[in-house]
Design a protein around this motif. Structure first.
Motif: not given
Length: 114
Positions: A22-47
């Protein structure tokens, strides 16, 4: 050559983990210690880059080999496994792990006859 890392399956698994926690993508980024843009790029098909991948695997508990396609996964060489274990040992400094690596490698090479 086909892509070996199934980015789409990885992102879907991350999303399933996110939803179950029950997390947002922002929560994921914070908890994983990565930028939110990393998750956005992965979601857009970039490795993801290697550091982002490692952080997300650690955060999610997923295993990288689950997302490798096009063939069998080779088993690591014994010396490579020992090296990884020594470097991961929190009781050893990087310098001491390297000393042990060198000792093990020399002994292994001699006993193996190479």
């Amino acid at each position: 050559m086909a892509e070996r890392f199934d980015n789409e399956a990885f992102y879907a698994a991350l999303n399933a983990t996110r939803l179950s926690r029950q997390l947002t993508w922002k929560d994921v980024a914070e908890q994983a210690g990565i930028s939110a843009s990393t998750l956005t790029r992965i979601g857009q098909g970039k490795r993801p880059d290697i550091d982002g991948l490692a952080a997300l695997l650690q955060w999610s508990g997923l295993k990288a080999e689950t997302f490798i396609r096009d063939g069998e996964i080779a088993e690591a060489e014994p010396l490579a496994r020992v090296t990884a274990l020594l470097r991961a040992d929190p009781n050893l400094s990087p310098e001491n792990a390297k000393v042990l690596e060198d000792i093990v490698a020399a002994t292994y090479s001699r006993l193996r006859g190479t």
